[in-house]
Design an enzyme around this catalytic site. Structure first.
Site, PDB file in Angstrom:
ATOM      1  N   CYS A  78      -7.706  -1.684  -4.557  1.00 32.29           N
ATOM      2  CA  CYS A  78      -7.220  -1.834  -3.191  1.00 32.29           C
ATOM      3  C   CYS A  78      -5.708  -1.732  -3.040  1.00 32.29           C
ATOM      4  O   CYS A  78      -5.213  -1.058  -2.135  1.00 32.29           O
ATOM      5  CB  CYS A  78      -7.724  -3.137  -2.571  1.00 32.29           C
ATOM      6  SG  CYS A  78      -7.538  -4.587  -3.622  1.00 32.29           S
ATOM      7  N   HIS A 133      -2.539  -4.262   0.966  1.00 29.96           N
ATOM      8  CA  HIS A 133      -3.132  -5.373   0.226  1.00 29.96           C
ATOM      9  C   HIS A 133      -2.562  -6.710   0.690  1.00 29.96           C
ATOM     10  O   HIS A 133      -3.271  -7.718   0.748  1.00 29.96           O
ATOM     11  CB  HIS A 133      -2.881  -5.193  -1.269  1.00 29.96           C
ATOM     12  CG  HIS A 133      -3.540  -6.227  -2.126  1.00 29.96           C
ATOM     13  ND1 HIS A 133      -4.899  -6.292  -2.287  1.00 29.96           N
ATOM     14  CD2 HIS A 133      -3.030  -7.246  -2.864  1.00 29.96           C
ATOM     15  CE1 HIS A 133      -5.208  -7.290  -3.084  1.00 29.96           C
ATOM     16  NE2 HIS A 133      -4.087  -7.900  -3.446  1.00 29.96           N
TER      17      HIS A 133
END
Length: 433
Positions: A78, A133
């Protein structure tokens, strides 16, 4: 033919914006609704032979979109994937493959992230949840909702950390887990309220109930009387933005954290998947034997998790994990549906481009792995659907390989924004074919 040449042969403005018969950017700039989920793999596309994900809202949206059936993340994790997506650049260009915040990556300091590019060019940019993130990542939005939040969590009381294991799972897992990353191995319905008893030897005072990341109480009385989960908060925040009057075109990013672990969701979504009806994903014994060493030895945590799942519960333990993942997929599908319903009920419906995607895929036991990080389709392939009002591509499928870094130039192109020097390419030729 190289990808860049192919796109040019289709009439693409790969790095620049041109006029369009679909979107009249100069006269009536379209809004953008950007929906991104976390760890949502290609089960949302219903691949044959895989567990059946119940995603009525994503299915409905796919019928109104161009479905990119061969879309991939450039980095299957991610932090890096999102930096690449929002910069439109390859990881080798920004020299980052991990979790560093946007403002800590030297190569990004002179780059304009996608939401800021819209804000700099006459748009009001809004965002909530997990975009980068770390969330917003900087002053890129006019207004931002909540930061990424994976809760609610169990808690062992004072001295405990926010990502505690569920006590009901702890005893089963503790014997088999080489590393205590408990949020990656915990799942269950919200109705399974955690109760940690005190343990003087270990220094746990004990606590009952669900808790937020700041250790405040997450109120849960029953399924209809509880606090909203973070994704529900983000969905409602986005709905409120869609219901506002806007004096400018808007860019609205909505970042859902499910189906990222821990796999907690309301019981109604677990009930959709009775354990005795769970189908396991395709599995080939010895599938790793012919894999390159660099792949097999990458990020051992994923292999260790699958080993722990099967040691702790055998095939039934694996099915429980599949059930939990599917429950969270259906939960996030419901949040997507709320936002799409609000858009359709708003005056913006006929002039809003909508994107639905994920930051990367996820293994659920394939190749003995429960995790992302690997350069196999299970980790890299993502759902990617783009709805453009009045486009004839709605309901069609594009099988040409595309990447998440193509989204920045695509949306910039469709909305008539100034060109940026990006590694990605506009997908508009596929939309307008």
């Amino acid at each position: 033919m190289k990808r860049r040449d192919f796109l040019k042969s289709c009439g693409a403005a790969t790095l620049g914006a041109v006029s369009s018969g679909v979107v009249h950017a100069a006269k009536n700039p379209p809004n953008v609704l950007f929906l991104i989920c976390d760890d949502l793999n290609d089960w949302a596309l219903h691949p044959p032979g895989h567990p059946k994900a119940l995603t009525p809202n994503i299915d409905r949206f796919r019928k109104r979109s161009l479905n990119f059936d061969n879309a991939h993340a450039v980095v299957p994790v991610c932090g890096a994937s999102r930096k690449c997506l929002f910069s439109g650049l390859y990881p080798q260009t920004i020299d980052d493959y991990g979790f560093a915040r946007w403002n800590k990556v030297p190569a990004l300091q002179d780059k304009i992230p996608m939401p800021l590019h819209f804000r700099n060019n006459g748009y009001n940019s809004y965002g909530t949840g997990k975009q980068l993130h770390e969330g917003a990542g900087g002053d890129f939005y006019r207004r931002y909702g909540i930061d990424p939040d994976y809760g609610p969590w169990p808690w062992r009381g004072k001295g405990g950390v926010y990502n505690e294991p569920h006590p009901n799972e702890y005893d089963a897992w503790i014997k088999h887990m080489p590393v205590q990353m408990h949020r990656d191995t915990n799942y269950g319905p919200l109705s399974d309220v955690p109760v940690w008893k005190s343990n003087e030897e270990e220094g746990w005072p004990g606590a009952k109930g669900w808790f937020n990341v700041d250790h405040s109480q997450f109120r849960y009385e029953n399924a209809r009387d509880r606090d909203p989960m973070p994704d529900e908060v983000s969905a409602q925040w986005a709905i409120d933005v869609l219901e506002e009057d806007h004096d400018k075109p808007f860019y609205l990013g909505v970042g859902f954290v499910r189906p990222h672990t821990p796999l907690y969701a309301p019981k109604e979504f677990y009930d959709r998947y009775p354990l005795d009806s769970i189908e396991l994903p395709p599995y080939k014994e010895g599938d790793l034997l012919d894999c390159a060493t660099i792949l097999r030895e990458r990020w051992q945590w994923g292999y260790q998790k699958f080993e722990a799942v099967t040691k702790a519960g055998g095939e039934e333990g694996w099915k429980k994990w599949v059930q939990a993942y599917l429950a969270c997929v259906s939960f996030v599908d419901a949040q997507v549906g709320k936002v799409l319903d609000a858009l359709e009920a708003s005056p913006h419906a006929d002039n809003t481009i909508v994107v639905l995607t994920s930051d990367h895929g996820y293994h659920i036991g394939e190749k003995d792995c429960i995790q992302k990080w690997h350069l196999w389709d299970e980790s890299t392939r993502v759902p990617l659907m783009i709805h453009v009002p009045e486009s004839e591509s709605q309901g069609k499928t594009c099988k040409h390989p595309v990447s998440l870094i193509d989204l920045y130039p695509t949306l910039s192109d469709l909305c008539g924004l100034p060109a940026q020097a990006l590694d990605g390419h506009s997908l508009r030729p596929f939309i307008e074919r």
